[in-house]
Scaffold this active site. Structure first.
Site, PDB file in Angstrom:
ATOM      1  N   ASN A 164      -3.847   5.832  -3.005  1.00  0.00           N
ATOM      2  CA  ASN A 164      -3.528   6.093  -1.589  1.00  0.00           C
ATOM      3  C   ASN A 164      -2.880   7.457  -1.370  1.00  0.00           C
ATOM      4  O   ASN A 164      -3.021   8.042  -0.298  1.00  0.00           O
ATOM      5  CB  ASN A 164      -2.647   4.985  -1.013  1.00  0.00           C
ATOM      6  N   SER A 203       0.824  -1.215   0.000  1.00  0.00           N
ATOM      7  CA  SER A 203       0.000   0.000   0.000  1.00  0.00           C
ATOM      8  C   SER A 203       0.848   1.252   0.000  1.00  0.00           C
ATOM      9  O   SER A 203       0.416   2.299  -0.460  1.00  0.00           O
ATOM     10  CB  SER A 203      -0.834   0.075   1.279  1.00  0.00           C
ATOM     11  N   GLU A 213      -3.780  -0.933  -9.795  1.00  0.00           N
ATOM     12  CA  GLU A 213      -2.677  -0.031 -10.124  1.00  0.00           C
ATOM     13  C   GLU A 213      -1.464  -0.889 -10.486  1.00  0.00           C
ATOM     14  O   GLU A 213      -1.030  -1.728  -9.682  1.00  0.00           O
ATOM     15  CB  GLU A 213      -2.341   0.869  -8.932  1.00  0.00           C
ATOM     16  N   HIS A 248      -1.140  -3.344  -7.324  1.00  0.00           N
ATOM     17  CA  HIS A 248      -1.826  -2.851  -6.128  1.00  0.00           C
ATOM     18  C   HIS A 248      -3.346  -2.952  -6.297  1.00  0.00           C
ATOM     19  O   HIS A 248      -3.941  -2.219  -7.090  1.00  0.00           O
ATOM     20  CB  HIS A 248      -1.405  -1.402  -5.839  1.00  0.00           C
TER      21      HIS A 248
HETATM   22  N1  CAA Z   1     -16.844 -10.569  -2.610  1.00  0.00           N
HETATM   23  C1  CAA Z   1     -17.818 -10.587  -3.544  1.00  0.00           C
HETATM   24  N2  CAA Z   1     -18.842  -9.714  -3.531  1.00  0.00           N
HETATM   25  C2  CAA Z   1     -18.886  -8.799  -2.540  1.00  0.00           C
HETATM   26  C3  CAA Z   1     -17.887  -8.711  -1.533  1.00  0.00           C
HETATM   27  C4  CAA Z   1     -16.857  -9.652  -1.595  1.00  0.00           C
HETATM   28  N3  CAA Z   1     -15.856  -9.644  -0.702  1.00  0.00           N
HETATM   29  N4  CAA Z   1     -18.200  -7.678  -0.699  1.00  0.00           N
HETATM   30  C5  CAA Z   1     -19.332  -7.121  -1.164  1.00  0.00           C
HETATM   31  N5  CAA Z   1     -19.740  -7.805  -2.271  1.00  0.00           N
HETATM   32  C6  CAA Z   1     -20.891  -7.491  -3.113  1.00  0.00           C
HETATM   33  C7  CAA Z   1     -22.202  -7.693  -2.387  1.00  0.00           C
HETATM   34  O1  CAA Z   1     -22.686  -9.007  -2.587  1.00  0.00           O
HETATM   35  C8  CAA Z   1     -23.091  -6.660  -3.024  1.00  0.00           C
HETATM   36  O2  CAA Z   1     -23.650  -7.157  -4.208  1.00  0.00           O
HETATM   37  P1  CAA Z   1     -25.018  -6.518  -4.805  1.00  0.00           P
HETATM   38  O3  CAA Z   1     -24.701  -5.090  -5.145  1.00  0.00           O
HETATM   39  O4  CAA Z   1     -25.319  -7.343  -5.982  1.00  0.00           O
HETATM   40  O5  CAA Z   1     -25.996  -6.652  -3.694  1.00  0.00           O
HETATM   41  C9  CAA Z   1     -22.148  -5.546  -3.413  1.00  0.00           C
HETATM   42  O6  CAA Z   1     -20.833  -6.097  -3.430  1.00  0.00           O
HETATM   43  C10 CAA Z   1     -22.202  -4.392  -2.449  1.00  0.00           C
HETATM   44  O7  CAA Z   1     -21.999  -4.885  -1.137  1.00  0.00           O
HETATM   45  P2  CAA Z   1     -22.920  -4.482   0.090  1.00  0.00           P
HETATM   46  O8  CAA Z   1     -24.354  -4.357  -0.325  1.00  0.00           O
HETATM   47  O9  CAA Z   1     -22.584  -5.420   1.205  1.00  0.00           O
HETATM   48  O10 CAA Z   1     -22.391  -3.077   0.567  1.00  0.00           O
HETATM   49  P3  CAA Z   1     -22.261  -1.686  -0.166  1.00  0.00           P
HETATM   50  O11 CAA Z   1     -23.181  -1.483  -1.299  1.00  0.00           O
HETATM   51  O12 CAA Z   1     -22.292  -0.735   0.954  1.00  0.00           O
HETATM   52  O13 CAA Z   1     -20.794  -1.756  -0.775  1.00  0.00           O
HETATM   53  C11 CAA Z   1     -18.460  -1.515  -0.649  1.00  0.00           C
HETATM   54  C12 CAA Z   1     -19.698  -2.115  -0.009  1.00  0.00           C
HETATM   55  C13 CAA Z   1     -18.242  -2.124  -2.027  1.00  0.00           C
HETATM   56  C14 CAA Z   1     -17.301  -1.908   0.272  1.00  0.00           C
HETATM   57  C15 CAA Z   1     -18.643   0.033  -0.788  1.00  0.00           C
HETATM   58  O14 CAA Z   1     -19.059   0.591   0.424  1.00  0.00           O
HETATM   59  C16 CAA Z   1     -17.377   0.728  -1.237  1.00  0.00           C
HETATM   60  O15 CAA Z   1     -17.062   0.762  -2.411  1.00  0.00           O
HETATM   61  N6  CAA Z   1     -16.651   1.333  -0.249  1.00  0.00           N
HETATM   62  C17 CAA Z   1     -15.377   2.013  -0.490  1.00  0.00           C
HETATM   63  C18 CAA Z   1     -14.272   0.992  -0.507  1.00  0.00           C
HETATM   64  C19 CAA Z   1     -12.946   1.612  -0.797  1.00  0.00           C
HETATM   65  O16 CAA Z   1     -12.762   2.812  -0.920  1.00  0.00           O
HETATM   66  N7  CAA Z   1     -11.957   0.713  -0.905  1.00  0.00           N
HETATM   67  C20 CAA Z   1     -10.585   1.136  -1.094  1.00  0.00           C
HETATM   68  C21 CAA Z   1      -9.905   1.167   0.241  1.00  0.00           C
HETATM   69  S1  CAA Z   1      -8.246   1.716   0.107  1.00  0.00           S
HETATM   70  C22 CAA Z   1      -7.416   0.343  -0.370  1.00  0.00           C
HETATM   71  O17 CAA Z   1      -7.907  -0.754  -0.490  1.00  0.00           O
HETATM   72  C23 CAA Z   1      -5.987   0.554  -0.683  1.00  0.00           C
HETATM   73  C24 CAA Z   1      -5.008   0.369   0.394  1.00  0.00           C
HETATM   74  O18 CAA Z   1      -3.858   0.111   0.041  1.00  0.00           O
HETATM   75  C25 CAA Z   1      -5.317   0.541   1.839  1.00  0.00           C
HETATM   76  P1  NAD Z   2      -3.441  -9.255   6.490  1.00  0.00           P
HETATM   77  O1  NAD Z   2      -2.842  -9.044   7.816  1.00  0.00           O
HETATM   78  O2  NAD Z   2      -4.920  -9.474   6.375  1.00  0.00           O
HETATM   79  O3  NAD Z   2      -2.726 -10.511   5.776  1.00  0.00           O
HETATM   80  C1  NAD Z   2      -1.340 -10.702   5.734  1.00  0.00           C
HETATM   81  C2  NAD Z   2      -1.078 -12.202   5.780  1.00  0.00           C
HETATM   82  O4  NAD Z   2       0.299 -12.444   5.489  1.00  0.00           O
HETATM   83  C3  NAD Z   2      -1.340 -12.832   7.158  1.00  0.00           C
HETATM   84  O5  NAD Z   2      -2.299 -13.861   6.999  1.00  0.00           O
HETATM   85  C4  NAD Z   2       0.026 -13.392   7.590  1.00  0.00           C
HETATM   86  O6  NAD Z   2      -0.087 -14.642   8.256  1.00  0.00           O
HETATM   87  C5  NAD Z   2       0.722 -13.553   6.254  1.00  0.00           C
HETATM   88  N1  NAD Z   2       2.184 -13.519   6.322  1.00  0.00           N
HETATM   89  C6  NAD Z   2       2.974 -12.684   7.039  1.00  0.00           C
HETATM   90  N2  NAD Z   2       4.278 -12.934   6.782  1.00  0.00           N
HETATM   91  C7  NAD Z   2       4.303 -13.937   5.871  1.00  0.00           C
HETATM   92  C8  NAD Z   2       5.350 -14.627   5.188  1.00  0.00           C
HETATM   93  N3  NAD Z   2       6.633 -14.339   5.412  1.00  0.00           N
HETATM   94  N4  NAD Z   2       5.021 -15.600   4.297  1.00  0.00           N
HETATM   95  C9  NAD Z   2       3.720 -15.910   4.070  1.00  0.00           C
HETATM   96  N5  NAD Z   2       2.685 -15.283   4.678  1.00  0.00           N
HETATM   97  C10 NAD Z   2       2.977 -14.313   5.558  1.00  0.00           C
HETATM   98  O7  NAD Z   2      -2.980  -8.004   5.586  1.00  0.00           O
HETATM   99  P2  NAD Z   2      -3.665  -7.391   4.281  1.00  0.00           P
HETATM  100  O8  NAD Z   2      -4.586  -6.294   4.681  1.00  0.00           O
HETATM  101  O9  NAD Z   2      -4.153  -8.501   3.409  1.00  0.00           O
HETATM  102  O10 NAD Z   2      -2.396  -6.683   3.607  1.00  0.00           O
HETATM  103  C11 NAD Z   2      -1.419  -7.388   2.890  1.00  0.00           C
HETATM  104  C12 NAD Z   2      -0.639  -6.439   1.999  1.00  0.00           C
HETATM  105  O11 NAD Z   2      -1.534  -5.764   1.123  1.00  0.00           O
HETATM  106  C13 NAD Z   2       0.138  -5.335   2.736  1.00  0.00           C
HETATM  107  O12 NAD Z   2       1.321  -5.053   2.043  1.00  0.00           O
HETATM  108  C14 NAD Z   2      -0.836  -4.155   2.665  1.00  0.00           C
HETATM  109  O13 NAD Z   2      -0.181  -2.914   2.755  1.00  0.00           O
HETATM  110  C15 NAD Z   2      -1.431  -4.346   1.294  1.00  0.00           C
HETATM  111  N6  NAD Z   2      -2.769  -3.760   1.060  1.00  0.00           N
HETATM  112  C16 NAD Z   2      -3.700  -3.710   2.067  1.00  0.00           C
HETATM  113  C17 NAD Z   2      -4.976  -3.162   1.806  1.00  0.00           C
HETATM  114  C18 NAD Z   2      -6.051  -3.099   2.873  1.00  0.00           C
HETATM  115  O14 NAD Z   2      -7.044  -2.385   2.690  1.00  0.00           O
HETATM  116  N7  NAD Z   2      -5.930  -3.826   3.969  1.00  0.00           N
HETATM  117  C19 NAD Z   2      -5.273  -2.685   0.524  1.00  0.00           C
HETATM  118  C20 NAD Z   2      -4.280  -2.768  -0.489  1.00  0.00           C
HETATM  119  C21 NAD Z   2      -3.031  -3.293  -0.198  1.00  0.00           C
END
Ligand code: CAA
Ligand code: NAD
Length: 302
Positions: free
Chosen positions: A208, A137, A170, A158
């Site tokens: 991000n 991330s 990405e 990503h």
């Molecule tokens: N697998 C398959 N389908 C799934 C699912 C999953 N894990 N999770 C949800 N769904 C499906 C549901 O079945 C549902 O289907 P229908 O529309 O046909 O009913 C649909 O997706 C929507 O789900 P919900 O009705 O449960 O909930 P929602 O409409 O509120 O949507 C959400 C949930 C998709 C998470 C929405 O709220 C959303 O887009 N949120 C923003 C998420 C976001 O910004 N993500 C990025 C985070 S940052 C990141 O990931 C990067 C990082 O590195 C940290």
């Molecule tokens: P998580 O904690 O849910 O999963 C990580 C897994 O890796 C754990 O199950 C752990 O047991 C396993 N693990 C740790 N060290 C290991 C090793 N040496 N060999 C094999 N398995 C090992 O974390 P996550 O949220 O799935 O994040 C994983 C990666 O994805 C991170 O780099 C995170 O920054 C990135 N990411 C996270 C998100 C998010 O929204 N959480 C979104 C995009 C990218």
């Protein structure tokens, strides 16, 4: 809302065998979308409990997809789930798993030392043609790649949470990623049903880099007492059309993850105001209030 749940894609990829390392939140989603698209997947984690949990959640999430895509043909839906699950093998040995892999996608803990240790081992064992990618991330792809010899075959892939639902991928080009590797990663991303965008190896890539400072500004707004958490979230959902408000999103991604990203960037770029630590975020994390996964963050969860 149009979501892409296609079980197979018209786009062909030369990559057929993918090893996903890390079976947590992201890795299990990456394994799922790969298997849905017909790839042979090996999902690896250090913990066999995590792998068992991942298989269960992948089965349930494939069921959600099947219900939608095959709504009038439940038998075809069942076949889709069974076939996709059968394409996912699990292992606790990343080195062994990498030996038969065209692509390794790493989704383990966000720690550069742990990622280095893994990639060093894989570099010795994997075939010469195998591409390595990290789902990091916030870390630098060039820094992660610094320990491998195959720097031309290393890049960023990503994904976004929840992986089966979020349509973006990405594709990150490191300083030494070759054109051929980049092209293969783009083709593979399309083949697993994602829309790919390209970004250089810069902090947070595109999403991000924009999303983390936005979420942090929302936390600071709340911390100052300018508005309630609920009103901040309602504001961004109804006033800007976001599916979740910023504090709901922070809880969803995990407050520890948010803090980890912010601290890492602050250390690297101490003058950037947007990356300054947030006392309230630090306090919540110290109290174990990590968001949805711990049952409480800005909100309480059942
Ligand atoms: N697998 C398959 N389908 C799934 C699912 C999953 N894990 N999770 C949800 N769904 C499906 C549901 O079945 C549902 O289907 P229908 O529309 O046909 O009913 C649909 O997706 C929507 O789900 P919900 O009705 O449960 O909930 P929602 O409409 O509120 O949507 C959400 C949930 C998709 C998470 C929405 O709220 C959303 O887009 N949120 C923003 C998420 C976001 O910004 N993500 C990025 C985070 S940052 C990141 O990931 C990067 C990082 O590195 C940290
Ligand atoms: P998580 O904690 O849910 O999963 C990580 C897994 O890796 C754990 O199950 C752990 O047991 C396993 N693990 C740790 N060290 C290991 C090793 N040496 N060999 C094999 N398995 C090992 O974390 P996550 O949220 O799935 O994040 C994983 C990666 O994805 C991170 O780099 C995170 O920054 C990135 N990411 C996270 C998100 C998010 O929204 N959480 C979104 C995009 C990218």
């Amino acid at each position: 809302i149009v979501r892409n749940f296609s079980s197979s894609s018209a786009v062909q990829s030369a990559i057929k065998n993918v090893t996903v390392i890390g079976g947590g939140l992201m890795g299990s989603g990456i394994a799922q979308v790969s298997a849905q698209a017909g790839q042979n997947v090996t999902l690896v984690d250090v913990s066999s409990d995590v792998l068992a949990k991942a298989q269960k959640s992948i089965g349930a999430n494939l069921g959600r997809v099947a219900k939608k895509v095959y709504k009038d043909k439940p038998q075809d839906g069942e076949k889709f789930v069974t076939e996709a699950l059968a394409r996912i093998k699990t292992s606790t040995d990343p080195v062994e798993a990498s030996k038969t892999s065209d692509l390794v996608v790493e989704a383990i803990v966000e720690n550069i030392g742990v990622k280095h240790k893994l990639f060093k081992q894989l570099d010795e064992a994997a075939p010469a043609h195998t591409i390595f990618a990290s789902n990091t991330s916030s870390l630098s792809i060039n820094e992660i790649a610094s320990v491998v010899k195959r720097k031309d075959k290393f890049g960023g892939l990503h994904f976004f949470n929840p992986v089966p639902v979020m349509r973006l991928l990405e594709v990150v080009k490191g300083a030494e990623t070759s054109e051929a590797t980049y092209k293969s990663m783009m083709e593979w991303g399309k083949a697993v049903g994602k829309t790919c965008i390209t970004c250089k190896d810069t902090p947070g890539f595109v999403v991000n880099r924009l999303l983390v400072p936005y979420v942090c500004e929302a936390i600071r707004l709340f911390e100052r007492g300018d508005a309630s958490a609920r009103d901040i979230d309602i504001a961004m959902k109804l006033g800007a059309g976001y599916p979740m408000g910023p504090l709901e999103l922070a809880d969803y991604v995990g407050l520890d993850t948010n803090k980890f990203i912010l601290d890492g960037w602050h250390k690297k770029y101490p003058d950037q105001q947007l990356f300054k630590p947030i006392p309230l975020l630090d306090k919540l994390v110290a109290e174990g209030k990590l968001g949805v996964k711990s049952g409480e963050g800005f909100y309480k969860y059942e």
